[in-house]
Design an enzyme around this catalytic site. Sequence first.
Site, PDB file in Angstrom:
ATOM      1  N   ASP A   8      15.651  55.660 167.810  1.00 53.67           N
ATOM      2  CA  ASP A   8      14.509  55.593 166.790  1.00 53.67           C
ATOM      3  C   ASP A   8      14.060  56.672 166.321  1.00 53.67           C
ATOM      4  O   ASP A   8      14.308  57.747 166.847  1.00 53.67           O
ATOM      5  CB  ASP A   8      13.672  54.421 167.392  1.00 53.67           C
ATOM      6  CG  ASP A   8      12.232  54.308 166.765  1.00 53.67           C
ATOM      7  OD1 ASP A   8      12.423  53.864 165.508  1.00 53.67           O
ATOM      8  OD2 ASP A   8      11.100  54.529 167.127  1.00 53.67           O
ATOM      9  N   LEU A   9      13.232  56.757 165.219  1.00 54.15           N
ATOM     10  CA  LEU A   9      12.738  58.207 164.539  1.00 54.15           C
ATOM     11  C   LEU A   9      11.180  58.017 165.070  1.00 54.15           C
ATOM     12  O   LEU A   9      10.946  58.723 165.676  1.00 54.15           O
ATOM     13  CB  LEU A   9      12.981  58.072 162.934  1.00 54.15           C
ATOM     14  CG  LEU A   9      14.497  58.492 162.621  1.00 54.15           C
ATOM     15  CD1 LEU A   9      14.329  58.294 161.168  1.00 54.15           C
ATOM     16  CD2 LEU A   9      14.765  59.800 163.194  1.00 54.15           C
ATOM     17  N   ASP A  10      10.322  57.325 164.309  1.00 54.30           N
ATOM     18  CA  ASP A  10       8.992  57.346 164.402  1.00 54.30           C
ATOM     19  C   ASP A  10       8.651  57.096 165.798  1.00 54.30           C
ATOM     20  O   ASP A  10       8.659  55.909 166.484  1.00 54.30           O
ATOM     21  CB  ASP A  10       8.162  56.611 163.481  1.00 54.30           C
ATOM     22  CG  ASP A  10       8.382  57.215 161.883  1.00 54.30           C
ATOM     23  OD1 ASP A  10       7.779  57.967 161.635  1.00 54.30           O
ATOM     24  OD2 ASP A  10       9.303  56.459 161.206  1.00 54.30           O
ATOM     25  N   ASP A 235      10.388  52.975 171.066  1.00 57.89           N
ATOM     26  CA  ASP A 235       9.039  53.042 171.437  1.00 57.89           C
ATOM     27  C   ASP A 235       8.220  51.871 170.847  1.00 57.89           C
ATOM     28  O   ASP A 235       7.100  51.493 171.575  1.00 57.89           O
ATOM     29  CB  ASP A 235       8.262  54.168 170.784  1.00 57.89           C
ATOM     30  CG  ASP A 235       7.864  54.167 169.386  1.00 57.89           C
ATOM     31  OD1 ASP A 235       6.852  54.203 168.926  1.00 57.89           O
ATOM     32  OD2 ASP A 235       8.966  53.890 168.523  1.00 57.89           O
TER      33      ASP A 235
END
Length: 285
Positions: A8-10, A235
């Site tokens: 994932d990124l953010d 997250d």
Amino acid sequence: MNSLIAIDLDGTLLADDGTISARNAQAIRKAQEAGCVVSICSGRSLHDTKAILEEAKLECPLITGNGAITFNDGQQIQTLSMEPALLEELLPQLESENYYYELYTNEGVYLFERGKGMLEREIKEKAGSDKSFSTEWATREMNLQFEQKGTRQITDYHDFDLASLGIYKIFVFSFHREKLDALEEELSSREDLSLTTSGKTKLEIAHKDTSKGNALAAFAEVVGVPMKNTVAIGDNLNDLSMFAVAGMGIAMGNAEEEVKEASTHITKRYNEDGVAYAIEEFVLN
């Protein structure tokens, strides 16, 4: 090593300034050198994700729009666009109920010119009614939306042919959580769309088959990696579908409790190079 790592990124791979740290980038390259396929798996748009990877000088397959688009070796290998009839029903509703929303399309993210003013008014309203509300945090959250790469300012969606745009996600954003909850409750029983979230200010609407988990499973088949050899790192709640299908789920130290409970391992926080730690300690070790 025949493994597929989906990141994932953010709140996971990205630092506070929206970039990939040198240590995280180094760990990704190390995994690739070890024979792992490393894919980004984000709710962000394809255009935005490509730009972030280019800035870090990384080359990875991309799963974007929460699984709506899969991009590999210069080609889109899967696209789940929303039906025009569904859009023609939802968009007037969002307009009439005064929601801030963005359209994720094959041509980039369409932002409405009035959007920033709408969010600024929400911040002012929230600050006036809730003394614990942080205007600094809210302004930062708002600005992140307008710092995306590949955006286009528009005035009215009626100016465009919805079918030709290939809209794959409607991103709804509000500092009034009760507004998002009401919309989610209203749409939750529908079988012609999917709903997810990557944070308390966000609700994401997409094609009924769109999920990070579905996209990860489909891409694993494309690259010939057994699901038992897949790793998901994330997250937030939109990462749960990845954790449900992956052989290993690694939650960030800053992850939502529900995500931690669904994980195999918990790594450090996003601002402590938690992705690098996860790769080094749980995947390559």
